[in-house]
Design a protein around this motif. Structure first.
Motif, PDB file in Angstrom:
ATOM      1  N   SER A 221      -9.038   5.097   2.543  1.00  0.00           N
ATOM      2  CA  SER A 221      -9.597   4.556   1.304  1.00  0.00           C
ATOM      3  C   SER A 221      -8.491   3.970   0.446  1.00  0.00           C
ATOM      4  O   SER A 221      -7.348   4.423   0.488  1.00  0.00           O
ATOM      5  N   VAL A 222      -8.874   2.975  -0.372  1.00  0.00           N
ATOM      6  CA  VAL A 222      -7.890   2.272  -1.192  1.00  0.00           C
ATOM      7  C   VAL A 222      -8.458   2.008  -2.580  1.00  0.00           C
ATOM      8  O   VAL A 222      -9.667   1.782  -2.740  1.00  0.00           O
TER       9      VAL A 222
ATOM     10  N   ARG B  19     -12.405   1.838  -5.747  1.00  0.00           N
ATOM     11  CA  ARG B  19     -12.286   2.486  -4.438  1.00  0.00           C
ATOM     12  C   ARG B  19     -13.146   1.784  -3.380  1.00  0.00           C
ATOM     13  O   ARG B  19     -14.315   1.518  -3.586  1.00  0.00           O
TER      14      ARG B  19
ATOM     15  N   PRO C  95       1.089   5.356   0.098  1.00  0.00           N
ATOM     16  CA  PRO C  95       0.260   6.505   0.460  1.00  0.00           C
ATOM     17  C   PRO C  95       0.208   7.538  -0.662  1.00  0.00           C
ATOM     18  O   PRO C  95       1.214   7.790  -1.326  1.00  0.00           O
TER      19      PRO C  95
ATOM     20  N   TYR D  11       0.865  -1.188   0.000  1.00  0.00           N
ATOM     21  CA  TYR D  11       0.000   0.000   0.000  1.00  0.00           C
ATOM     22  C   TYR D  11       0.896   1.231   0.000  1.00  0.00           C
ATOM     23  O   TYR D  11       1.700   1.414   0.911  1.00  0.00           O
TER      24      TYR D  11
ATOM     25  N   TRP E 133      -3.284   4.204  -1.347  1.00  0.00           N
ATOM     26  CA  TRP E 133      -3.933   4.366  -0.043  1.00  0.00           C
ATOM     27  C   TRP E 133      -3.936   5.824   0.381  1.00  0.00           C
ATOM     28  O   TRP E 133      -2.907   6.496   0.324  1.00  0.00           O
ATOM     29  N   GLU E 134      -5.100   6.291   0.800  1.00  0.00           N
ATOM     30  CA  GLU E 134      -5.202   7.624   1.371  1.00  0.00           C
ATOM     31  C   GLU E 134      -5.829   7.513   2.751  1.00  0.00           C
ATOM     32  O   GLU E 134      -6.973   7.067   2.879  1.00  0.00           O
TER      33      GLU E 134
ATOM     34  N   LEU F  68      -6.731  10.453  -3.648  1.00  0.00           N
ATOM     35  CA  LEU F  68      -6.792   9.070  -4.142  1.00  0.00           C
ATOM     36  C   LEU F  68      -7.385   8.960  -5.536  1.00  0.00           C
ATOM     37  O   LEU F  68      -6.807   8.317  -6.415  1.00  0.00           O
TER      38      LEU F  68
ATOM     39  N   ALA G 277      -1.499  -1.097  -4.215  1.00  0.00           N
ATOM     40  CA  ALA G 277      -2.679  -0.423  -3.679  1.00  0.00           C
ATOM     41  C   ALA G 277      -2.335   1.035  -3.416  1.00  0.00           C
ATOM     42  O   ALA G 277      -1.326   1.337  -2.780  1.00  0.00           O
TER      43      ALA G 277
END
Length: 123
Positions: free
Chosen positions: A100-101, A93, A71, A69, A115-116, A75, A113
């Motif tokens: 969220s991913v 999403r 960052p 993941y 990721w946020e 996103l 992935a």
């Protein structure tokens, strides 16, 4: 550049074998952690969860794999940029309490992935 990965997710065909293997390998703990509407087995240490396990369905043709993941800020914009660069979205999403991913596959087939964290969400 900041830390490139914030979490790892193992997609596995045999959850119990993988859980036992990685617990013994890393000498860590696996705990069932709430993730949205379900609980997910995750590798945890003193700082909290750092890796999760996802059971592949029997009819899933994908090979077991680790998915890092990364960052991002914004996103949806990051996913749009990835597709403009030739990526495909393999998991749209999903919003969790922690963030969220969106899972993408690069033009040559590697999966990552985006990721946020919820605290940074602006999408």
């Amino acid at each position: 550049m900041t830390q490139p990965f914030v979490f790892m997710d193992l997609r596995t065909a045999d959850l119990e074998v993988s859980r036992r293997f990685y617990t013994e390998l890393f000498g860590g703990t696996v705990a069932d952690v709430p993730a949205g509407p379900a609980t997910v087995p995750m590798l945890v240490d003193a700082d909290g969860p750092w890796g999760g396990f996802t059971q592949l369905a029997e009819d899933d043709a994908r090979q077991p794999q680790w998915i890092p993941y990364a960052p991002v800020t914004g996103l949806d914009d990051a996913a749009k940029r990835a597709t403009e660069l030739g990526a495909a979205i393999v998991r749209p999403r999903v919003d969790f309490p922690a963030g969220s991913v969106i899972v993408i596959q690069d033009p040559k087939g590697a999966t990552i992935a985006l990721w946020e964290p919820a605290s940074a969400s602006t999408s």
